[in-house]
Design an enzyme around this catalytic site. Structure first.
Site, PDB file in Angstrom:
ATOM      1  N   THR A  37       0.833  -1.202   0.000  1.00 13.83           N
ATOM      2  CA  THR A  37       0.000   0.000   0.000  1.00 13.83           C
ATOM      3  C   THR A  37       0.872   1.258   0.000  1.00 13.83           C
ATOM      4  O   THR A  37       1.997   1.235   0.492  1.00 13.83           O
ATOM      5  CB  THR A  37      -0.917   0.040   1.246  1.00 13.83           C
ATOM      6  N   HIS A 322       4.293  16.265   8.403  1.00 12.96           N
ATOM      7  CA  HIS A 322       4.143  17.559   7.718  1.00 12.96           C
ATOM      8  C   HIS A 322       5.487  18.146   7.337  1.00 12.96           C
ATOM      9  O   HIS A 322       5.587  18.902   6.369  1.00 12.96           O
ATOM     10  CB  HIS A 322       3.306  18.538   8.559  1.00 12.96           C
ATOM     11  N   HIS A 445     -16.045  34.525  20.079  1.00  7.59           N
ATOM     12  CA  HIS A 445     -16.456  34.177  21.436  1.00  7.59           C
ATOM     13  C   HIS A 445     -17.723  33.343  21.388  1.00  7.59           C
ATOM     14  O   HIS A 445     -18.627  33.684  20.649  1.00  7.59           O
ATOM     15  CB  HIS A 445     -16.716  35.453  22.248  1.00  7.59           C
TER      16      HIS A 445
HETATM   17  P1  FAD Z   1       7.695   7.142   5.590  1.00 14.48           P
HETATM   18  O1  FAD Z   1       6.311   7.554   5.917  1.00 14.48           O
HETATM   19  O2  FAD Z   1       8.398   6.267   6.553  1.00 14.48           O
HETATM   20  O3  FAD Z   1       7.649   6.480   4.163  1.00 14.48           O
HETATM   21  C1  FAD Z   1       8.762   5.907   3.570  1.00 14.48           C
HETATM   22  C2  FAD Z   1       8.286   4.870   2.569  1.00 14.48           C
HETATM   23  O4  FAD Z   1       9.400   4.435   1.793  1.00 14.48           O
HETATM   24  C3  FAD Z   1       7.724   3.607   3.211  1.00 14.48           C
HETATM   25  O5  FAD Z   1       6.453   3.332   2.663  1.00 14.48           O
HETATM   26  C4  FAD Z   1       8.729   2.505   2.853  1.00 14.48           C
HETATM   27  O6  FAD Z   1       8.130   1.240   2.651  1.00 14.48           O
HETATM   28  C5  FAD Z   1       9.281   3.048   1.548  1.00 14.48           C
HETATM   29  N1  FAD Z   1      10.619   2.548   1.207  1.00 14.48           N
HETATM   30  C6  FAD Z   1      11.731   2.523   1.997  1.00 14.48           C
HETATM   31  N2  FAD Z   1      12.792   2.060   1.291  1.00 14.48           N
HETATM   32  C7  FAD Z   1      12.340   1.795   0.054  1.00 14.48           C
HETATM   33  C8  FAD Z   1      12.953   1.307  -1.135  1.00 14.48           C
HETATM   34  N3  FAD Z   1      14.254   1.045  -1.187  1.00 14.48           N
HETATM   35  N4  FAD Z   1      12.184   1.145  -2.234  1.00 14.48           N
HETATM   36  C9  FAD Z   1      10.853   1.430  -2.209  1.00 14.48           C
HETATM   37  N5  FAD Z   1      10.227   1.901  -1.127  1.00 14.48           N
HETATM   38  C10 FAD Z   1      10.956   2.089  -0.015  1.00 14.48           C
HETATM   39  N6  FAD Z   1       4.044  12.302  12.437  1.00 14.48           N
HETATM   40  C11 FAD Z   1       3.228  13.362  12.503  1.00 14.48           C
HETATM   41  O7  FAD Z   1       3.535  14.419  11.929  1.00 14.48           O
HETATM   42  N7  FAD Z   1       2.049  13.318  13.192  1.00 14.48           N
HETATM   43  C12 FAD Z   1       1.656  12.198  13.843  1.00 14.48           C
HETATM   44  O8  FAD Z   1       0.599  12.185  14.462  1.00 14.48           O
HETATM   45  C13 FAD Z   1       2.504  11.071  13.802  1.00 14.48           C
HETATM   46  N8  FAD Z   1       2.151   9.936  14.427  1.00 14.48           N
HETATM   47  C14 FAD Z   1       2.968   8.845  14.346  1.00 14.48           C
HETATM   48  C15 FAD Z   1       2.594   7.691  15.028  1.00 14.48           C
HETATM   49  C16 FAD Z   1       3.396   6.572  14.977  1.00 14.48           C
HETATM   50  C17 FAD Z   1       2.979   5.319  15.715  1.00 14.48           C
HETATM   51  C18 FAD Z   1       4.594   6.587  14.204  1.00 14.48           C
HETATM   52  C19 FAD Z   1       5.459   5.369  14.107  1.00 14.48           C
HETATM   53  C20 FAD Z   1       4.975   7.724  13.531  1.00 14.48           C
HETATM   54  C21 FAD Z   1       4.165   8.872  13.604  1.00 14.48           C
HETATM   55  N9  FAD Z   1       4.520  10.062  12.973  1.00 14.48           N
HETATM   56  C22 FAD Z   1       3.710  11.155  13.062  1.00 14.48           C
HETATM   57  C23 FAD Z   1       5.767  10.180  12.202  1.00 14.48           C
HETATM   58  C24 FAD Z   1       5.463  10.072  10.689  1.00 14.48           C
HETATM   59  O9  FAD Z   1       4.831   8.844  10.431  1.00 14.48           O
HETATM   60  C25 FAD Z   1       6.762  10.165   9.888  1.00 14.48           C
HETATM   61  O10 FAD Z   1       7.466  11.333  10.265  1.00 14.48           O
HETATM   62  C26 FAD Z   1       6.446  10.250   8.405  1.00 14.48           C
HETATM   63  O11 FAD Z   1       5.732   9.114   7.972  1.00 14.48           O
HETATM   64  C27 FAD Z   1       7.744  10.364   7.588  1.00 14.48           C
HETATM   65  O12 FAD Z   1       7.430  10.434   6.240  1.00 14.48           O
HETATM   66  P2  FAD Z   1       8.451   9.958   5.115  1.00 14.48           P
HETATM   67  O13 FAD Z   1       7.745  10.198   3.828  1.00 14.48           O
HETATM   68  O14 FAD Z   1       9.764  10.591   5.327  1.00 14.48           O
HETATM   69  O15 FAD Z   1       8.684   8.408   5.360  1.00 14.48           O
END
Ligand code: FAD
Ligand code: NAD
Length: 466
Positions: A37, A322, A445
């Site tokens: 997904t 964000h 308010h």
């Molecule tokens: P990710 O969301 O980690 O996405 C990276 C993607 O890259 C993944 O789908 C992975 O499968 C894919 N990938 C990795 N390597 C490869 C490869 N070689 N080839 C193909 N695909 C690959 N942040 C908030 O701002 N608010 C919140 O409320 C919040 N709640 C959270 C709750 C939990 C339980 C957790 C664990 C995190 C939470 N976070 C929250 C943090 C937030 O999820 C992350 O900061 C955010 O998802 C980072 O985004 P990203 O795009 O950098 O990476």
């Protein structure tokens, strides 16, 4: 001829948001994701499922404890955990499906497989069905992060678990031990506490969320304590013994110098996350990582190769959805010849406990450390009419403004829906606003936002209520 202007590896909030912006700007974009997904950590096992469970568990707790204060009697309240989990799973399914739709709508080519850099202009995609190479002018690395492991606590997915399993437990633990009093520990600890578990949080430092403003986190600690969450501070976990349905944690009491034990039936390890760049081809291209595994980038988010960018949890900075999104957008705009930019001074940070804790900008400790002269205004939710009507008067707003210029330096909100209230402060700070600007702005308010205005007035010692 390159097939693509931009190939993005990783479809989390950074990657998919960057893909949409790049497509809007007329670039030909490919998005590679290794999981089934789209949506990354945030949509699948992070922000969204955790907030769904926080919301549901809040209703359960309110039905048990608060509704009667409103004159609503509901009889005996029963938990249907399966239904609660099903609702959460449906929200995740809807949202991840929505990303597929958005990619189609924006004509982004999605590849399901693992992406790896072969050269600065070639990315290999491997999947069960084979391998292919995409030619591209630019690459965005958006591979995110994974959970940190502790050598003394090995995950087994059942008794010693990470946040991912804590989002899908089949039954309420009797005693949930949470290692790490940061944002995941408090949010998921709150979910299971509300659903009936005893929750003990073990934290290495001397308070919860140690990087946030001390005054406000101490207040949250007291409130969570009243809700029943137990805390052990200044402890270092040294081992865990798992037997049938119990786990015994051994920890060092750093303040009193002694080894102690604590037993529970589930241990949630929430001691931070680390950047993920396995099999990405970084070593082969000589792209370095720092000591903690982050990929260093310049102010344009470029690695040592000007056409290879990195964003989100993979690079230094707060690990927030964000922040990743804004960086994805900035990279797309830079590649398209626009002035992409991220203002790191105004990244809001929210802990979705009840009440919520939201902040933007500097803490009081940081201002002291950097010898920045400041004024402070605080105001409690207790006298606010709307907070009384909601029945939620715990918490406060704290505003830090420059002593000479009155410019906003930091805003910290502990209160109902603080996550939404902080937006006003973020906008004000983005525009270089002052405490007086907030104080002179209309606030409808009765609303919770009037507490923000009163705190801004308090900076100049002219709050109207006390
Ligand atoms: P990710 O969301 O980690 O996405 C990276 C993607 O890259 C993944 O789908 C992975 O499968 C894919 N990938 C990795 N390597 C490869 C490869 N070689 N080839 C193909 N695909 C690959 N942040 C908030 O701002 N608010 C919140 O409320 C919040 N709640 C959270 C709750 C939990 C339980 C957790 C664990 C995190 C939470 N976070 C929250 C943090 C937030 O999820 C992350 O900061 C955010 O998802 C980072 O985004 P990203 O795009 O950098 O990476
Ligand atoms: P965190 O950094 O927020 O908290 C980890 C806590 O564990 C810290 O307080 C730290 O002092 C403590 N700790 C570290 N090692 C320890 C040890 N050996 N024993 C006891 N305590 C120890 O990390 P997290 O809660 O795991 O969250 C990971 C990331 O996910 C965060 O960076 C956060 O930005 C992101 N996240 C954000 C949200 C949100 O925005 N609402 C929600 C969940 C996660």
């Amino acid at each position: 001829m390159s097939a693509y202007d931009l190939v993005i590896i990783g479809a989390g909030p950074g990657g998919y948001t960057g893909a949409i912006r790049a497509a809007q700007l007329g670039l030909k974009v490919a998005l590679i994701e290794k999981e089934k997904t789209l949506g990354g950590t945030c949509l699948n096992v992070g922000c969204i499922p955790s907030k769904a469970l926080l919301e549901s568990s809040e209703h359960y707790a309110a039905a048990q404890h608060d509704l009667k204060n409103h004159g609503v009697e509901v009889g005996s309240v029963k938990l249907n955990l399966e239904q609660m989990m099903g609702r959460k799973d449906k929200i995740v399914k809807d949202l991840t499906g929505g990303i597929v739709f958005l990619m189609k709508k924006n004509k982004v080519d999605v590849y399901n497989g693992r992406g790896r850099l072969l050269s600065p202009t070639q990315v290999e995609v491997s999947s069960d069905t084979g391998k292919q190479v995409l030619e591209t002018k630019n690459v965005m690395l958006a591979t995110g992060s994974v959970v940190n492991t502790l050598p003394s606590l090995r995950f087994d997915g059942k008794t010693v678990i990470s946040s991912t399993e804590a989002l899908s437990l089949a039954k309420v633990p009797n005693h949930l031990i949470v290692v790490g009093g940061g944002v995941i520990g408090l949010e998921l600890g709150s979910v299971w506490l509300r659903l009936g578990a005893k929750v003990t949080v073990l934290e290495y430092m001397d308070r919860i969320c140690p990087i946030m403003d001390t005054q406000i986190t101490k207040r949250l600690q007291t409130i969570l304590g009243k809700q029943g969450m137990e805390f052990l501070f200044q402890v270092k976990v040294t081992g865990a013994k798992v037997s049938n349905s119990e786990v015994e944690i051994t920890y060092e009491d750093l303040a009193n110098q002694g080894q102690k034990t604590l037993s529970g039936d589930v241990v949630l390890v929430a001691t931070g996350r680390k950047p993920y760049s396995e099999q990405l081809g970084l070593e082969e291209l000589g792209i370095e990582r720092d000591q903690r595994g982050f990929v260093p980038v310049n102010e344009k988010l470029q690695t040592k190769y000007p056409n290879i960018y990195a964003i989100g949890d993979l690079i230094p900075g707060p690990m927030l959805a964000h922040k990743a999104e804004e960086e994805g957008v900035a990279v797309a705009e830079i590649i398209a010849g626009h002035a992409g930019h991220v203002n790191y001074e105004t990244v809001p940070n929210v802990v979705y406990t009840w009440p919520e804790l939201a902040s933007v900008g500097a803490t009081e400790e940081q201002l002291k450390e950097n010898a920045i002269p400041y004024k402070v205004g605080t105001f409690s939710f207790a006298p606010n009419g709307r907070a009384k009507a909601i029945g939620m008067t715990d918490g406060m707003v704290k505003i830090l403004a420059h002593a000479q210029t009155d410019r906003l330096l930091g805003v910290h909100v502990l209160g109902p829906r603080a996550s939404d209230m902080i937006a006003e402060a973020v906008v004000a700070m983005e525009f270089g606003g002052s405490a007086e600007d907030l104080a002179r702005t209309f606030h409808a308010h009765p609303t919770l936002s009037e507490v923000m205005r009163e705190a801004a007035l308090a900076v100049d010692k002219r709050a109207r209520q006390s």
